[in-house]
Design a protein around this motif. Sequence first.
Motif, short mmCIF file in Angstrom:
data_model
loop_
_atom_site.label_atom_id
_atom_site.label_comp_id
_atom_site.label_asym_id
_atom_site.label_seq_id
_atom_site.Cartn_x
_atom_site.Cartn_y
_atom_site.Cartn_z
N THR A 51 0.85 -1.19 0.00
CA THR A 51 0.00 0.00 0.00
C THR A 51 0.88 1.23 0.00
O THR A 51 1.51 1.55 1.01
N PRO A 52 0.99 1.94 -1.12
CA PRO A 52 1.85 3.12 -1.15
C PRO A 52 1.22 4.29 -0.39
O PRO A 52 0.01 4.38 -0.23
N GLY A 53 2.08 5.16 0.09
CA GLY A 53 1.63 6.35 0.81
C GLY A 53 2.80 7.26 1.11
O GLY A 53 3.96 6.93 0.84
N ARG A 54 2.51 8.42 1.66
CA ARG A 54 3.55 9.39 2.01
C ARG A 54 4.37 8.86 3.18
O ARG A 54 3.82 8.36 4.16
N ALA A 55 5.67 8.97 3.09
CA ALA A 55 6.56 8.48 4.14
C ALA A 55 7.69 9.47 4.34
O ALA A 55 8.30 9.94 3.38
N ASP A 56 7.95 9.80 5.60
CA ASP A 56 9.08 10.66 5.94
C ASP A 56 10.33 9.79 6.05
O ASP A 56 10.32 8.75 6.70
N LEU A 57 11.39 10.25 5.43
CA LEU A 57 12.67 9.54 5.52
C LEU A 57 13.38 10.03 6.78
O LEU A 57 14.11 11.00 6.78
N THR A 58 13.09 9.35 7.87
CA THR A 58 13.64 9.72 9.16
C THR A 58 14.86 8.86 9.45
O THR A 58 14.76 7.63 9.49
N THR A 59 15.99 9.50 9.64
CA THR A 59 17.23 8.81 9.94
C THR A 59 17.48 8.87 11.44
O THR A 59 17.34 9.92 12.06
N GLU A 60 17.85 7.73 12.03
CA GLU A 60 18.16 7.69 13.46
C GLU A 60 19.65 7.52 13.63
O GLU A 60 20.25 6.55 13.15
N LEU A 61 20.26 8.47 14.33
CA LEU A 61 21.71 8.54 14.43
C LEU A 61 22.12 8.66 15.89
O LEU A 61 21.40 9.25 16.71
N PRO A 62 23.28 8.11 16.27
CA PRO A 62 23.75 8.24 17.66
C PRO A 62 24.34 9.62 17.91
O PRO A 62 24.93 10.23 17.02
N GLY A 63 24.16 10.12 19.13
CA GLY A 63 24.67 11.44 19.45
C GLY A 63 24.95 11.60 20.93
O GLY A 63 24.64 10.73 21.75
N ARG A 64 25.57 12.73 21.27
CA ARG A 64 25.89 13.08 22.65
C ARG A 64 25.40 14.49 22.94
O ARG A 64 25.44 15.36 22.08
N LEU A 65 24.95 14.68 24.17
CA LEU A 65 24.52 16.00 24.59
C LEU A 65 25.71 16.81 25.10
O LEU A 65 26.62 16.26 25.72
N GLU A 66 25.68 18.09 24.83
CA GLU A 66 26.75 18.99 25.23
C GLU A 66 26.12 20.26 25.79
O GLU A 66 25.10 20.74 25.29
N ALA A 67 26.72 20.79 26.86
CA ALA A 67 26.20 22.02 27.46
C ALA A 67 26.23 23.16 26.45
O ALA A 67 27.13 23.25 25.62
N PHE A 68 25.23 24.03 26.54
CA PHE A 68 25.15 25.14 25.60
C PHE A 68 26.34 26.08 25.78
O PHE A 68 26.91 26.57 24.81
N LYS A 360 4.33 -2.93 -7.00
CA LYS A 360 3.14 -2.27 -7.49
C LYS A 360 2.07 -2.27 -6.40
O LYS A 360 2.03 -3.19 -5.57
N PRO A 361 1.20 -1.28 -6.38
CA PRO A 361 0.13 -1.26 -5.37
C PRO A 361 -0.75 -2.50 -5.48
O PRO A 361 -1.10 -2.95 -6.57
N GLY A 362 -1.09 -3.06 -4.32
CA GLY A 362 -1.97 -4.22 -4.27
C GLY A 362 -1.26 -5.55 -4.32
O GLY A 362 -1.90 -6.59 -4.10
N GLU A 363 0.01 -5.61 -4.63
CA GLU A 363 0.72 -6.89 -4.68
C GLU A 363 0.88 -7.45 -3.27
O GLU A 363 1.05 -6.71 -2.30
N LYS A 364 0.87 -8.79 -3.19
CA LYS A 364 0.96 -9.48 -1.90
C LYS A 364 2.41 -9.94 -1.70
O LYS A 364 2.92 -10.74 -2.47
N VAL A 365 3.01 -9.42 -0.66
CA VAL A 365 4.41 -9.69 -0.35
C VAL A 365 4.48 -10.67 0.80
O VAL A 365 3.81 -10.50 1.83
N ILE A 366 5.29 -11.72 0.63
CA ILE A 366 5.41 -12.75 1.68
C ILE A 366 6.24 -12.20 2.83
O ILE A 366 7.35 -11.71 2.64
N VAL A 367 5.69 -12.33 4.03
CA VAL A 367 6.38 -11.91 5.24
C VAL A 367 6.73 -13.11 6.11
O VAL A 367 7.83 -13.22 6.64
N ASP A 368 5.79 -14.03 6.25
CA ASP A 368 5.97 -15.22 7.09
C ASP A 368 5.89 -16.46 6.22
O ASP A 368 5.03 -16.56 5.34
#
Length: 408
Positions: A51-68, A360-368
Motif C-alpha cells: 500500500t503506497p503512501g507518504r513516508a518521511d525519511l527519518t534517519t536515526e543517528l547516535p549522538g551526545r549532549l553537550e552544554a550550551f 506495485k500497489p496491491g501486490e501481496k508480499v510474503i512476510v511469514d
Amino acid sequence: MKAVNRNQAKAAAWVLMLGAAGMALTGCGGGDTKAAPAAPPPPEVGVVTATPGRADLTTELPGRLEAFRVAQVRARAAGILQKRLFTEGSDVKAGQALFEIDAAPYRATLASAQAQLARAEANLVQAQALADRYAPLAKTQAVSQQEALNAQAAAKQAAADVQAGKAAVQTAQINLGYASVTSPIAGRIGRALVTEGALVGQGEATPLAVVQQIDKLYVNFTQSAGEVMRLRAALAGGQLQRAAGKEAAEVQVVLEDGSIYAQKGRLLFSDLSVDPATGQITLRAELPNPQGQLLPGLYVRVRLAQAEVADGIWLPQQAVARTPQGDTVLVVAEDGSVSARPVKLGPPRTGQALVLSGLKPGEKVIVDGLQKTRAGGKARPVAWTPPGAASAAPAAPAAPAASAASKA
C-alpha cells in the motif's frame, strides 16, 4: 469317434492353458493401472498487501549532549582562598560571587598606587605653574629660552607621571576585584575543585569550579558520508522530495531507555568536511531543556527527518532478503505462483523497511513462511498478523470438560 474325442479334449486343454496364461499376464500388469498419489497442497504463507503512501525519511543517528555554554571559573589573583560562597550543584547567576581570596595585599597595593598618583598630581601643579610663569618672561628675555624650555618639559613629564599613576591605580583596582571570584555566566555549578585555605593563582590560573548552562543543550551527532551522498543523489534525481515546513530542521531525541524526549530540537548546521578517520559528517542541533532533565554527556539517538517520498511502501523488515545482487522480496500472484522482485530501499526504521521502487500497489508480499517456498513455486497466501497483535487477541473459550466427557 475315439480319435475325435481325444482331439476335442486336447483343444479344451489348450484353451484352459491360454486362459490361465492370460489371467497371469493380467495379474502381472495390474500395477500399471493403479492411480498416481495426489500432489501436496501449496504451503500457507503470511502476506501483506503493498500500500503506497507518504513516508518521511527519518534517519536515526547516535549522538551526545553537550552544554550550551561551559565556563571554567579560575583564580586570576594569587592568594589564600578564604571563603566559598555557593552551594555545589546549585544554579548561579552571571556575576554572582563564588569565592573570596585574601584581598589585603591588593588593598595595600591600591593604596600605594593612589598615593603615587596624588604625588604625581602635586608635581604636575608645581611644574605647570612654573612653565606658565616662564612663558611670558622668555618673550621679554627676562629669563633665558633654555630655562623656559626646561620648565615646559618638566610640566609635560609631570603630566605623564599623572597618567602613569592613574593606570597603576586602575591596575590595582582590577587585581583587587580579582580577589572576589564571580561566575562569568548563568548556569549550574558543579563541585568546588579547591577548599578554603588553599593557595591559588600562584604562577597559573587555578581552576576553582565549572559552570554549565543547561537550560538548552547542543546535540552533536554524525552521519555516514555515503548516506548523505545517496540522499542528495535521490533528491537530485526526483525520487525523493525535501521535507516540507519546519520539520526539515527539526530533530527528535530518543533517550537511553527508549522513551522520546518531549521537546523537539532544531538543526543548526552540518559540517562542510568529512572526518578522514571515520568517514562521518558532523551535525549539530539545539535542544530545549527548561526543566534541566537532560545532562551534558548523555548518550541519545537523534531522529532527523531529511526528506519524504510520496508513494513509499512500508514492509516488515523480515520480508526483505539481502542477496549479492541486491534487496529482493517474494510476491504471490493471484494464481498462487511465487516470484522474486528486486526492490530499492530507503533509510530503515526500527523493524520496518521502506520500499522506494520495485513493487506495485496491491501486490501481496510474503512476510511469514519464506522458508516454505521459493521463486517459481506455489503458495497459498493468508493475511499476516504481527506477533504482538496475535498475542493481544483474546483466546477462544475452552469447551467444558463435562460436555466433552458426555460426547465421549
